[in-house]
Design a protein around this motif. Structure first.
Motif, PDB file in Angstrom:
ATOM      1  N   LYS A   1     -27.961  48.940  65.468  1.00 51.40           N
ATOM      2  CA  LYS A   1     -28.081  47.957  64.387  1.00 51.40           C
ATOM      3  C   LYS A   1     -27.069  46.825  64.585  1.00 51.40           C
ATOM      4  O   LYS A   1     -27.375  45.662  64.332  1.00 51.40           O
ATOM      5  N   GLY A   2     -25.871  47.161  65.067  1.00 51.08           N
ATOM      6  CA  GLY A   2     -24.856  46.153  65.352  1.00 51.08           C
ATOM      7  C   GLY A   2     -25.285  45.220  66.469  1.00 51.08           C
ATOM      8  O   GLY A   2     -25.047  44.010  66.406  1.00 51.08           O
ATOM      9  N   GLU A   3     -25.920  45.775  67.502  1.00 53.75           N
ATOM     10  CA  GLU A   3     -26.431  44.949  68.603  1.00 53.75           C
ATOM     11  C   GLU A   3     -27.463  43.948  68.083  1.00 53.75           C
ATOM     12  O   GLU A   3     -27.425  42.767  68.437  1.00 53.75           O
ATOM     13  N   GLU A   4     -28.357  44.409  67.226  1.00 56.43           N
ATOM     14  CA  GLU A   4     -29.379  43.531  66.646  1.00 56.43           C
ATOM     15  C   GLU A   4     -28.729  42.429  65.794  1.00 56.43           C
ATOM     16  O   GLU A   4     -29.131  41.269  65.858  1.00 56.43           O
ATOM     17  N   HIS A   5     -27.735  42.826  65.016  1.00 52.99           N
ATOM     18  CA  HIS A   5     -27.029  41.853  64.170  1.00 52.99           C
ATOM     19  C   HIS A   5     -26.365  40.784  65.036  1.00 52.99           C
ATOM     20  O   HIS A   5     -26.474  39.589  64.743  1.00 52.99           O
ATOM     21  N   LEU A   6     -25.668  41.204  66.088  1.00 54.62           N
ATOM     22  CA  LEU A   6     -24.996  40.233  66.963  1.00 54.62           C
ATOM     23  C   LEU A   6     -25.991  39.317  67.652  1.00 54.62           C
ATOM     24  O   LEU A   6     -25.716  38.124  67.828  1.00 54.62           O
ATOM     25  N   ASP A   7     -27.143  39.852  68.049  1.00 54.62           N
ATOM     26  CA  ASP A   7     -28.167  39.004  68.668  1.00 54.62           C
ATOM     27  C   ASP A   7     -28.601  37.895  67.710  1.00 54.62           C
ATOM     28  O   ASP A   7     -28.716  36.733  68.112  1.00 54.62           O
ATOM     29  N   ARG A   8     -28.840  38.234  66.440  1.00 58.01           N
ATOM     30  CA  ARG A   8     -29.223  37.228  65.442  1.00 58.01           C
ATOM     31  C   ARG A   8     -28.086  36.230  65.201  1.00 58.01           C
ATOM     32  O   ARG A   8     -28.306  35.022  65.143  1.00 58.01           O
ATOM     33  N   TRP A   9     -26.855  36.748  65.070  1.00 56.20           N
ATOM     34  CA  TRP A   9     -25.677  35.924  64.813  1.00 56.20           C
ATOM     35  C   TRP A   9     -25.477  34.922  65.957  1.00 56.20           C
ATOM     36  O   TRP A   9     -25.255  33.742  65.731  1.00 56.20           O
ATOM     37  N   ARG A  10     -25.591  35.409  67.195  1.00 50.47           N
ATOM     38  CA  ARG A  10     -25.444  34.534  68.369  1.00 50.47           C
ATOM     39  C   ARG A  10     -26.522  33.466  68.404  1.00 50.47           C
ATOM     40  O   ARG A  10     -26.263  32.311  68.715  1.00 50.47           O
ATOM     41  N   ARG A  11     -27.749  33.861  68.095  1.00 49.91           N
ATOM     42  CA  ARG A  11     -28.855  32.904  68.103  1.00 49.91           C
ATOM     43  C   ARG A  11     -28.578  31.774  67.115  1.00 49.91           C
ATOM     44  O   ARG A  11     -28.782  30.604  67.423  1.00 49.91           O
ATOM     45  N   HIS A  12     -28.087  32.121  65.914  1.00 49.43           N
ATOM     46  CA  HIS A  12     -27.750  31.090  64.918  1.00 49.43           C
ATOM     47  C   HIS A  12     -26.651  30.168  65.447  1.00 49.43           C
ATOM     48  O   HIS A  12     -26.728  28.945  65.274  1.00 49.43           O
ATOM     49  N   HIS A  13     -25.628  30.735  66.078  1.00 45.19           N
ATOM     50  CA  HIS A  13     -24.540  29.928  66.621  1.00 45.19           C
ATOM     51  C   HIS A  13     -25.034  29.031  67.756  1.00 45.19           C
ATOM     52  O   HIS A  13     -24.683  27.848  67.820  1.00 45.19           O
ATOM     53  N   ILE A  14     -25.821  29.591  68.643  1.00 48.73           N
ATOM     54  CA  ILE A  14     -26.341  28.805  69.772  1.00 48.73           C
ATOM     55  C   ILE A  14     -27.199  27.656  69.263  1.00 48.73           C
ATOM     56  O   ILE A  14     -27.066  26.511  69.716  1.00 48.73           O
ATOM     57  N   ASP A  15     -28.076  27.941  68.312  1.00 50.60           N
ATOM     58  CA  ASP A  15     -28.930  26.893  67.760  1.00 50.60           C
ATOM     59  C   ASP A  15     -28.097  25.795  67.097  1.00 50.60           C
ATOM     60  O   ASP A  15     -28.386  24.607  67.245  1.00 50.60           O
ATOM     61  N   PHE A  16     -27.049  26.198  66.370  1.00 53.35           N
ATOM     62  CA  PHE A  16     -26.171  25.232  65.719  1.00 53.35           C
ATOM     63  C   PHE A  16     -25.518  24.308  66.748  1.00 53.35           C
ATOM     64  O   PHE A  16     -25.569  23.082  66.624  1.00 53.35           O
ATOM     65  N   VAL A  17     -24.917  24.894  67.781  1.00 51.69           N
ATOM     66  CA  VAL A  17     -24.230  24.092  68.805  1.00 51.69           C
ATOM     67  C   VAL A  17     -25.228  23.244  69.583  1.00 51.69           C
ATOM     68  O   VAL A  17     -24.996  22.056  69.838  1.00 51.69           O
ATOM     69  N   ARG A  18     -26.348  23.846  69.947  1.00 53.13           N
ATOM     70  CA  ARG A  18     -27.364  23.099  70.706  1.00 53.13           C
ATOM     71  C   ARG A  18     -27.833  21.874  69.925  1.00 53.13           C
ATOM     72  O   ARG A  18     -27.955  20.780  70.470  1.00 53.13           O
TER      73      ARG A  18
END
Length: 162
Positions: free
Chosen positions: A101-118
């Motif tokens: 569940k933590g891996e899934e959470h981090l994947d979503r969290w990273r995607r949000h961060h990447i999209d923000f920076v991109r």
């Protein structure tokens, strides 16, 4: 040759401003109900990178008191984002690792961060961003070493990034 006072102050100001902007965006995301406290989420990322790790090691890496890590680990465990178990070498110590569940959470969290920076840096050239990232990494390495030296730890890692 040492940098001038003006350059040092300007660099610290830019680092501070960038950190404050990142924190503001992260808090907006968190207040929208997107997971645990941002500090605990950052610890989750550290746990993922470390594999199974002792709390004392996490505190050392994050340069915080173990009580801070213990509170964050409790939040992550309550949210079922990590798994805890006693250390086989020392039953008093706790080992933690990221859960599925933590891996899934981090994947979503990273995607949000990447999209923000991109989106924020869409007009930047890829090579310029890579260069900036490399240079900031060297700055962080040297600042981390200076903090460790100030704390009495004279080990100086070789960065090779200048």
């Amino acid at each position: 040759m040492n940098p001038s006072d003006e350059v040092c102050v300007d660099l610290l100001r830019q680092i501070r401003d960038a950190h404050q902007l990142q924190q503001a965006w992260t808090l907006q995301h968190w207040h929208a109900g997107q997971g645990p406290n941002p500090a605990a989420a950052m610890l989750l990322s550290e746990i993922q990178r470390s594999g199974e790790v002792r709390l004392s090691e996490l505190a050392k890496r994050r340069m915080v008191d173990i009580s801070v890590v213990s509170r964050q680990v409790a939040q992550l465990a309550e949210a079922e984002l990590i798994e805890r178990r006693p250390s086989p070498d020392d039953g008093r110590a706790t080992l933690v690792r990221i859960s599925a569940k933590g891996e899934e959470h981090l994947d979503r969290w990273r995607r949000h961060h990447i999209d923000f920076v991109r989106n924020a840096l869409a007009d930047w050239d890829e090579a310029a961003l890579r260069d900036l990232t490399e240079r900031l990494g060297a700055v962080v390495d040297d600042l981390r070493t200076a903090v460790a030296d100030t704390a009495g730890n004279a080990e100086r890692p070789a960065t090779g990034r200048r």
